[in-house]
Structures are given as structure tokens and as C-alpha cells.
Design a protein around this motif. Structure first.
Motif, PDB file in Angstrom:
ATOM      1  N   GLY A  29       0.802  -1.215   0.000  1.00 25.81           N
ATOM      2  CA  GLY A  29       0.000   0.000   0.000  1.00 25.81           C
ATOM      3  C   GLY A  29       0.838   1.270   0.000  1.00 25.81           C
ATOM      4  O   GLY A  29       0.301   2.375  -0.033  1.00 25.81           O
ATOM      5  N   LYS A  30       2.135   1.132   0.037  1.00 20.63           N
ATOM      6  CA  LYS A  30       3.011   2.298  -0.001  1.00 20.63           C
ATOM      7  C   LYS A  30       3.224   2.736  -1.452  1.00 20.63           C
ATOM      8  O   LYS A  30       3.036   1.973  -2.386  1.00 20.63           O
ATOM      9  N   GLU A  31       3.643   3.983  -1.594  1.00 22.79           N
ATOM     10  CA  GLU A  31       4.007   4.523  -2.901  1.00 22.79           C
ATOM     11  C   GLU A  31       5.469   4.151  -3.148  1.00 22.79           C
ATOM     12  O   GLU A  31       6.274   4.104  -2.217  1.00 22.79           O
ATOM     13  N   VAL A  32       5.820   3.913  -4.406  1.00 27.11           N
ATOM     14  CA  VAL A  32       7.188   3.498  -4.696  1.00 27.11           C
ATOM     15  C   VAL A  32       7.600   3.973  -6.089  1.00 27.11           C
ATOM     16  O   VAL A  32       6.776   4.077  -6.989  1.00 27.11           O
ATOM     17  N   GLN A  33       8.888   4.272  -6.208  1.00 27.82           N
ATOM     18  CA  GLN A  33       9.505   4.557  -7.498  1.00 27.82           C
ATOM     19  C   GLN A  33      10.673   3.595  -7.664  1.00 27.82           C
ATOM     20  O   GLN A  33      11.376   3.291  -6.693  1.00 27.82           O
ATOM     21  N   ALA A  34      10.899   3.163  -8.873  1.00 28.57           N
ATOM     22  CA  ALA A  34      12.066   2.360  -9.218  1.00 28.57           C
ATOM     23  C   ALA A  34      12.506   2.817 -10.597  1.00 28.57           C
ATOM     24  O   ALA A  34      11.736   2.752 -11.553  1.00 28.57           O
ATOM     25  N   LYS A  42      26.869  -0.036 -22.348  1.00 28.90           N
ATOM     26  CA  LYS A  42      27.095  -1.422 -22.733  1.00 28.90           C
ATOM     27  C   LYS A  42      27.170  -2.271 -21.469  1.00 28.90           C
ATOM     28  O   LYS A  42      27.414  -1.771 -20.380  1.00 28.90           O
ATOM     29  N   ARG A  43      26.988  -3.543 -21.617  1.00 28.16           N
ATOM     30  CA  ARG A  43      27.133  -4.474 -20.504  1.00 28.16           C
ATOM     31  C   ARG A  43      28.492  -4.241 -19.848  1.00 28.16           C
ATOM     32  O   ARG A  43      29.513  -4.182 -20.501  1.00 28.16           O
ATOM     33  N   GLY A  44      28.486  -4.064 -18.531  1.00 25.73           N
ATOM     34  CA  GLY A  44      29.721  -3.828 -17.792  1.00 25.73           C
ATOM     35  C   GLY A  44      29.988  -2.369 -17.465  1.00 25.73           C
ATOM     36  O   GLY A  44      30.867  -2.077 -16.663  1.00 25.73           O
ATOM     37  N   ALA A  45      29.251  -1.449 -18.066  1.00 27.04           N
ATOM     38  CA  ALA A  45      29.442  -0.028 -17.762  1.00 27.04           C
ATOM     39  C   ALA A  45      28.846   0.289 -16.388  1.00 27.04           C
ATOM     40  O   ALA A  45      27.806  -0.250 -16.015  1.00 27.04           O
ATOM     41  N   ALA A  46      29.509   1.160 -15.643  1.00 23.56           N
ATOM     42  CA  ALA A  46      28.981   1.568 -14.336  1.00 23.56           C
ATOM     43  C   ALA A  46      27.669   2.306 -14.528  1.00 23.56           C
ATOM     44  O   ALA A  46      27.505   3.093 -15.464  1.00 23.56           O
ATOM     45  N   MET A  47      26.709   2.018 -13.657  1.00 26.87           N
ATOM     46  CA  MET A  47      25.407   2.682 -13.726  1.00 26.87           C
ATOM     47  C   MET A  47      24.784   2.712 -12.340  1.00 26.87           C
ATOM     48  O   MET A  47      25.278   2.071 -11.416  1.00 26.87           O
ATOM     49  N   ARG A  48      23.719   3.464 -12.196  1.00 25.03           N
ATOM     50  CA  ARG A  48      23.011   3.564 -10.924  1.00 25.03           C
ATOM     51  C   ARG A  48      21.517   3.344 -11.140  1.00 25.03           C
ATOM     52  O   ARG A  48      20.968   3.721 -12.162  1.00 25.03           O
ATOM     53  N   ALA A  49      20.904   2.744 -10.140  1.00 20.64           N
ATOM     54  CA  ALA A  49      19.443   2.599 -10.109  1.00 20.64           C
ATOM     55  C   ALA A  49      18.972   3.187  -8.784  1.00 20.64           C
ATOM     56  O   ALA A  49      19.766   3.363  -7.854  1.00 20.64           O
ATOM     57  N   TYR A  50      17.678   3.477  -8.695  1.00 17.84           N
ATOM     58  CA  TYR A  50      17.155   4.188  -7.536  1.00 17.84           C
ATOM     59  C   TYR A  50      15.780   3.654  -7.142  1.00 17.84           C
ATOM     60  O   TYR A  50      15.013   3.206  -7.992  1.00 17.84           O
ATOM     61  N   ASN A  51      15.488   3.747  -5.851  1.00 15.21           N
ATOM     62  CA  ASN A  51      14.138   3.500  -5.321  1.00 15.21           C
ATOM     63  C   ASN A  51      13.781   4.626  -4.373  1.00 15.21           C
ATOM     64  O   ASN A  51      14.647   5.126  -3.655  1.00 15.21           O
ATOM     65  N   ARG A  52      12.516   4.979  -4.368  1.00 21.61           N
ATOM     66  CA  ARG A  52      11.942   5.846  -3.340  1.00 21.61           C
ATOM     67  C   ARG A  52      10.699   5.140  -2.821  1.00 21.61           C
ATOM     68  O   ARG A  52       9.929   4.587  -3.605  1.00 21.61           O
ATOM     69  N   ILE A  53      10.510   5.200  -1.497  1.00 20.73           N
ATOM     70  CA  ILE A  53       9.368   4.544  -0.871  1.00 20.73           C
ATOM     71  C   ILE A  53       8.772   5.529   0.127  1.00 20.73           C
ATOM     72  O   ILE A  53       9.501   6.099   0.945  1.00 20.73           O
TER      73      ILE A  53
END
Length: 187
Positions: A29-34, A42-53
Motif C-alpha cells: 500500500g506504499k508509494e514506490v519509485q524504481a 554497454k554491458r559492464g558499464a557503471a550505472m546507478r538505479a534508484y528506489n523511493r518509498i
């Protein structure tokens, strides 16, 4: 609001992990971002992902955040990426590594005053052992569940089975073992 930043390399499952966490959170029932930010990586490149709850609708769609949790899936990124960027005095760090916490902190000056908030677990080895491939997102979720106390392990496992339902049972079982093992091994 809880904010989570994932440090990974393309192909290690951070985006899938962030979205899987989002799917589980949405059942509460919470709000969420992903979301993730990367160009034509390309595969292997540094990257970031995020969540907010949050309990309230989330209107912030910026990548800038003051993370409550920093999840470092690729061990090398603990040394090369700015994992302490914009942290708070309460930010918890979960780093996949074969090193002990003391060994890791001794090698990263930025973590030395945060030692009590650093947690280590070898998500890559766990994923190799339990899933058969070096895709450490599921073990990282297990470690997050333990460190954050966000969910009871059994609830999280049941919810993740639903998220992974499109995969063969062998893959689901491997992921459940990986999540459980990381939950038990993170320190």
C-alpha cells in the motif's frame, strides 16, 4: 521517505532488483519509485538505479537524493564510484565483497568514519552458488531486507515468488535460496 541508491554495472541486475523491490513494496500500500539513469551503456558499464518509498504520493522524479541505503552490487565500484555522495549521518551501506568489513573499511577512506553503518556480504559468490550465474541483485535484496528491517523474510520471499513467477521453478528456487542466504550472511 526512504531513498535507496544502487551502484552496479550494466548486466548485474540492479534495474531488475530495483523494480522487483518496487513490486514487493507496492503490495504493502506504499508509494514506490524504481528507476535507473544510464545512456547507451554497454554491458559492464557503471550505472546507478534508484528506489523511493513513501506513504504519500511521490512527486519528486529527480535522480538527486540523500540515500538511506546505498547498495553496491559490484565490488570494484566501492573503490571507484562515489558511493558516499550526498549521504546522511544515518545512511547504511551494503557492499558486496569477499573482504571482511574491517578489510573493506581500511581500504576506503570515505567509509572509515561510517564503519558502524557498513555491511558486507558476498552477493556475487552467493549468486554463483545458488543461481549459477553472477547476477547479484537477488542476494542484495536479501541483505537489504535484513539491514533495513523493511519486511519479514517470509513475507518478502512470498512476494518475490510472485514477481519471479514468469521464470522456471529452478530459477525461482535459486533466487529464494540466494535471498535467504544473503539475509543470513550479511554483517
Amino acid at each position: 521517505m526512504i531513498e535507496i541508491r544502487w551502484h552496479s554495472r550494466a548486466g548485474q541486475g540492479a534495474v531488475t532488483g530495483a523494480k522487483g523491490l518496487g513490486d514487493v513494496v507496492s503490495t504493502t500500500g506504499k508509494e514506490v519509485q524504481a528507476f535507473a539513469l544510464y545512456g547507451s551503456a554497454k554491458r559492464g558499464a557503471a550505472m546507478r538505479a534508484y528506489n523511493r518509498i513513501d506513504d504519500e504520493p511521490i512527486i519528486n522524479h529527480e535522480k538527486f537524493m540523500l540515500p538511506d541505503y546505498v547498495l553496491v552490487i559490484d565490488p570494484a565500484l566501492a573503490f571507484t564510484d562515489k558511493i558516499t555522495e550526498n549521504d546522511k549521518g544515518t545512511t547504511q551501506y551494503i557492499v558486496t565483497t569477499h573482504l571482511s568489513k574491517d578489510e573493506l573499511v581500511a581500504q576506503i577512506p570515505e567509509l572509515q568514519d561510517k564503519k558502524d553503518r557498513v555491511h558486507v556480504v558476498d552477493c556475487i559468490q552467493i549468486s554463483l552458488d545458488e543461481i549459477g550465474r553472477a547476477i547479484p541483485n537477488a542476494p542484495m535484496l536479501g541483505a537489504l531486507v535484513k539491514v533495513s528491517g523493511m519486511f519479514e523474510l517470509d513475507y518478502f520471499l512470498d512476494a518475490m515468488k510472485r514477481v519471479l513467477a514468469k521464470f522456471p521453478q529452478k530459477i525461482i528456487d535459486g533466487n529464494m535460496r540466494a535471498i535467504t542466504r544473503a539475509y543470513n550472511e550479511v554483517n
